[in-house]
Design a protein around this motif. Sequence first.
Motif, PDB file in Angstrom:
ATOM      1  N   VAL A   1       6.658   9.437   5.233  1.00  0.00           N
ATOM      2  CA  VAL A   1       5.373   8.928   4.748  1.00  0.00           C
ATOM      3  C   VAL A   1       5.140   7.447   5.039  1.00  0.00           C
ATOM      4  O   VAL A   1       4.161   6.874   4.579  1.00  0.00           O
ATOM      5  CB  VAL A   1       5.216   9.192   3.231  1.00  0.00           C
ATOM      6  CG1 VAL A   1       5.175  10.679   2.953  1.00  0.00           C
ATOM      7  CG2 VAL A   1       6.333   8.534   2.422  1.00  0.00           C
ATOM      8  N   GLU A   2       6.033   6.818   5.789  1.00  0.00           N
ATOM      9  CA  GLU A   2       5.852   5.433   6.246  1.00  0.00           C
ATOM     10  C   GLU A   2       5.674   4.433   5.111  1.00  0.00           C
ATOM     11  O   GLU A   2       4.739   3.636   5.097  1.00  0.00           O
ATOM     12  CB  GLU A   2       4.683   5.337   7.231  1.00  0.00           C
ATOM     13  CG  GLU A   2       4.926   6.086   8.524  1.00  0.00           C
ATOM     14  CD  GLU A   2       3.940   5.719   9.615  1.00  0.00           C
ATOM     15  OE1 GLU A   2       3.809   4.513   9.926  1.00  0.00           O
ATOM     16  OE2 GLU A   2       3.293   6.630  10.152  1.00  0.00           O
ATOM     17  N   ILE A   3       6.580   4.453   4.158  1.00  0.00           N
ATOM     18  CA  ILE A   3       6.612   3.395   3.155  1.00  0.00           C
ATOM     19  C   ILE A   3       7.144   2.112   3.797  1.00  0.00           C
ATOM     20  O   ILE A   3       7.859   2.155   4.806  1.00  0.00           O
ATOM     21  CB  ILE A   3       7.486   3.782   1.956  1.00  0.00           C
ATOM     22  CG1 ILE A   3       8.937   4.061   2.397  1.00  0.00           C
ATOM     23  CG2 ILE A   3       6.907   4.967   1.215  1.00  0.00           C
ATOM     24  CD1 ILE A   3       9.917   4.147   1.265  1.00  0.00           C
ATOM     25  N   ASP A   4       6.782   0.962   3.238  1.00  0.00           N
ATOM     26  CA  ASP A   4       7.303  -0.293   3.773  1.00  0.00           C
ATOM     27  C   ASP A   4       8.184  -1.039   2.779  1.00  0.00           C
ATOM     28  O   ASP A   4       8.768  -2.066   3.107  1.00  0.00           O
ATOM     29  CB  ASP A   4       6.172  -1.208   4.256  1.00  0.00           C
ATOM     30  CG  ASP A   4       5.116  -1.446   3.201  1.00  0.00           C
ATOM     31  OD1 ASP A   4       5.471  -1.894   2.098  1.00  0.00           O
ATOM     32  OD2 ASP A   4       3.936  -1.182   3.481  1.00  0.00           O
ATOM     33  N   ILE A   5       8.315  -0.510   1.538  1.00  0.00           N
ATOM     34  CA  ILE A   5       9.199  -1.135   0.557  1.00  0.00           C
ATOM     35  C   ILE A   5       9.758  -0.065  -0.369  1.00  0.00           C
ATOM     36  O   ILE A   5       9.066   0.909  -0.697  1.00  0.00           O
ATOM     37  CB  ILE A   5       8.459  -2.225  -0.262  1.00  0.00           C
ATOM     38  CG1 ILE A   5       9.454  -3.047  -1.090  1.00  0.00           C
ATOM     39  CG2 ILE A   5       7.361  -1.630  -1.133  1.00  0.00           C
ATOM     40  CD1 ILE A   5       8.847  -4.302  -1.703  1.00  0.00           C
ATOM     41  N   ALA A   6      11.013  -0.222  -0.739  1.00  0.00           N
ATOM     42  CA  ALA A   6      11.651   0.626  -1.754  1.00  0.00           C
ATOM     43  C   ALA A   6      12.112  -0.282  -2.884  1.00  0.00           C
ATOM     44  O   ALA A   6      12.798  -1.284  -2.647  1.00  0.00           O
ATOM     45  CB  ALA A   6      12.826   1.394  -1.168  1.00  0.00           C
ATOM     46  N   VAL A   7      11.725   0.060  -4.086  1.00  0.00           N
ATOM     47  CA  VAL A   7      12.042  -0.728  -5.282  1.00  0.00           C
ATOM     48  C   VAL A   7      13.021   0.075  -6.127  1.00  0.00           C
ATOM     49  O   VAL A   7      12.767   1.245  -6.422  1.00  0.00           O
ATOM     50  CB  VAL A   7      10.766  -1.036  -6.085  1.00  0.00           C
ATOM     51  CG1 VAL A   7      11.107  -1.795  -7.363  1.00  0.00           C
ATOM     52  CG2 VAL A   7       9.769  -1.818  -5.234  1.00  0.00           C
ATOM     53  N   ILE A   8      14.121  -0.544  -6.523  1.00  0.00           N
ATOM     54  CA  ILE A   8      15.154   0.178  -7.264  1.00  0.00           C
ATOM     55  C   ILE A   8      15.382  -0.467  -8.621  1.00  0.00           C
ATOM     56  O   ILE A   8      15.682  -1.659  -8.720  1.00  0.00           O
ATOM     57  CB  ILE A   8      16.475   0.222  -6.476  1.00  0.00           C
ATOM     58  CG1 ILE A   8      16.252   0.860  -5.103  1.00  0.00           C
ATOM     59  CG2 ILE A   8      17.534   1.002  -7.262  1.00  0.00           C
ATOM     60  CD1 ILE A   8      17.500   0.974  -4.268  1.00  0.00           C
ATOM     61  N   GLY A   9      15.230   0.348  -9.672  1.00  0.00           N
ATOM     62  CA  GLY A   9      15.508  -0.092 -11.025  1.00  0.00           C
ATOM     63  C   GLY A   9      16.480   0.866 -11.691  1.00  0.00           C
ATOM     64  O   GLY A   9      17.052   1.752 -11.063  1.00  0.00           O
ATOM     65  N   GLY A  10      16.660   0.703 -12.990  1.00  0.00           N
ATOM     66  CA  GLY A  10      17.612   1.527 -13.731  1.00  0.00           C
ATOM     67  C   GLY A  10      18.943   0.839 -13.907  1.00  0.00           C
ATOM     68  O   GLY A  10      19.232  -0.193 -13.283  1.00  0.00           O
ATOM     69  N   GLY A  11      19.783   1.419 -14.740  1.00  0.00           N
ATOM     70  CA  GLY A  11      21.045   0.783 -15.095  1.00  0.00           C
ATOM     71  C   GLY A  11      21.963   0.520 -13.930  1.00  0.00           C
ATOM     72  O   GLY A  11      22.633  -0.525 -13.882  1.00  0.00           O
TER      73      GLY A  11
ATOM     74  N   ALA B   1       0.811  -1.212   0.000  1.00  0.00           N
ATOM     75  CA  ALA B   1       0.000   0.000   0.000  1.00  0.00           C
ATOM     76  C   ALA B   1       0.844   1.261   0.000  1.00  0.00           C
ATOM     77  O   ALA B   1       0.375   2.329  -0.423  1.00  0.00           O
ATOM     78  CB  ALA B   1      -0.942   0.001   1.201  1.00  0.00           C
ATOM     79  N   ASN B   2       2.080   1.169   0.488  1.00  0.00           N
ATOM     80  CA  ASN B   2       2.928   2.353   0.611  1.00  0.00           C
ATOM     81  C   ASN B   2       4.336   1.999   0.138  1.00  0.00           C
ATOM     82  O   ASN B   2       5.009   1.176   0.764  1.00  0.00           O
ATOM     83  CB  ASN B   2       2.966   2.841   2.055  1.00  0.00           C
ATOM     84  CG  ASN B   2       1.582   3.217   2.557  1.00  0.00           C
ATOM     85  OD1 ASN B   2       1.047   4.252   2.190  1.00  0.00           O
ATOM     86  ND2 ASN B   2       0.991   2.362   3.384  1.00  0.00           N
ATOM     87  N   ALA B   3       4.755   2.612  -0.967  1.00  0.00           N
ATOM     88  CA  ALA B   3       6.018   2.219  -1.589  1.00  0.00           C
ATOM     89  C   ALA B   3       6.699   3.422  -2.211  1.00  0.00           C
ATOM     90  O   ALA B   3       6.059   4.397  -2.627  1.00  0.00           O
ATOM     91  CB  ALA B   3       5.764   1.159  -2.665  1.00  0.00           C
ATOM     92  N   LEU B   4       8.016   3.337  -2.266  1.00  0.00           N
ATOM     93  CA  LEU B   4       8.849   4.267  -3.016  1.00  0.00           C
ATOM     94  C   LEU B   4       9.555   3.468  -4.091  1.00  0.00           C
ATOM     95  O   LEU B   4      10.138   2.422  -3.802  1.00  0.00           O
ATOM     96  CB  LEU B   4       9.883   4.920  -2.093  1.00  0.00           C
ATOM     97  CG  LEU B   4      11.003   5.727  -2.771  1.00  0.00           C
ATOM     98  CD1 LEU B   4      10.448   7.002  -3.405  1.00  0.00           C
ATOM     99  CD2 LEU B   4      12.112   6.060  -1.767  1.00  0.00           C
ATOM    100  N   CYS B   5       9.490   3.941  -5.324  1.00  0.00           N
ATOM    101  CA  CYS B   5      10.216   3.280  -6.411  1.00  0.00           C
ATOM    102  C   CYS B   5      11.195   4.273  -7.014  1.00  0.00           C
ATOM    103  O   CYS B   5      10.868   5.453  -7.199  1.00  0.00           O
ATOM    104  CB  CYS B   5       9.254   2.766  -7.473  1.00  0.00           C
ATOM    105  SG  CYS B   5       8.069   1.542  -6.863  1.00  0.00           S
ATOM    106  N   LEU B   6      12.400   3.800  -7.306  1.00  0.00           N
ATOM    107  CA  LEU B   6      13.477   4.655  -7.785  1.00  0.00           C
ATOM    108  C   LEU B   6      14.023   4.137  -9.101  1.00  0.00           C
ATOM    109  O   LEU B   6      14.123   2.928  -9.311  1.00  0.00           O
ATOM    110  CB  LEU B   6      14.643   4.696  -6.789  1.00  0.00           C
ATOM    111  CG  LEU B   6      14.453   5.176  -5.367  1.00  0.00           C
ATOM    112  CD1 LEU B   6      13.853   4.089  -4.483  1.00  0.00           C
ATOM    113  CD2 LEU B   6      15.796   5.597  -4.784  1.00  0.00           C
TER     114      LEU B   6
END
Length: 317
Positions: free
Chosen positions: A247-257, A131-136
């Motif tokens: 903001v109380e995210i519970d997962i960070a997803v990292i993509g890119g080169g 429900a709460n995520a940061l993606c980079l």
Amino acid sequence: MQTYLSAALDIGGTKIAGALVDAHGRLVVRVARPTPADKDGATVMRAVAGVVAELAAAPEWDRVAAVGIGSAGPVDASAGTVSPVNIPGWRDFPLVAAVRTLVGERPVVLVGDGVAMTAAEHWQGAARGHANALCLVVSTGVGGGLVLNGRLHPGPTGNAGHIGHISVDLDGDPCPCGARGCVERIASGPNIARRALANGWRPGPDGDTSAAAVAASAHTGDPLAIRSFERAAQALAAGIAATATLVEIDIAVIGGGVAGAGDLLFTPLRSALRDYATLSFVADLRVVPAQMGTDAGVVGAAAAAQQSRLDAFVPVP
């Protein structure tokens, strides 16, 4: 009964991709063209129009209910304009208005490429079910986006979650954005390579000075290359922890080169995160690799278009 589709555009400095995407995130039709090398504004727009024309020629076009655009930024979704750093011919370019002339009465939604990647990862990728995520996106720059309370949160201009320009080193190097010590100035691919070179790292016989070449050296045990990735990981960890605390995210997803370096980046990042994410409500924060790959841009633009279309039918209390 036929289901609606979303048309999606993913516009960057290297390629312009388009797709028709169904309600399950499947690409029914896909097309792509290289971004014109001269980056002249009118020339780039003609390439965009060519991609839209190819999509419109597909028999499924009649089922398209909305159009989503994920663009390199900065973007201003409230004004419908884009000023991509890597497309110098577009400055405050009215992209939404230009695309509307090509797609008829269909609604057009604009988000930054980091927000599009976030939408894709939440819909079909590594953030699915959270429900709460940061993606980079960690590549030539560092972008990102947020999912809050189960919904994409692009913010008024489409830039919410732009973690690359959080300052994590108050006396650090000046960033082109005007601030100092930004995450991007430390953790982006070109800055990983810049720092390695400044500290004495030397490329191989081929002269490759890219972040990928630094990663290759690090995998062979070069301490200067390893330290440059460790510093990038530390900056990312500080930015992720700051975001999680807000903001109380519970997962960070990292993509890119840069994420392609694998454990070279993720192992020190997770270690550093334990030093920054110390409060009880962020202590269980997870960091994982992205899953959507090169389809993230069009899938995410389609997701943003679908969310906007559904919002239009939700009555205001």
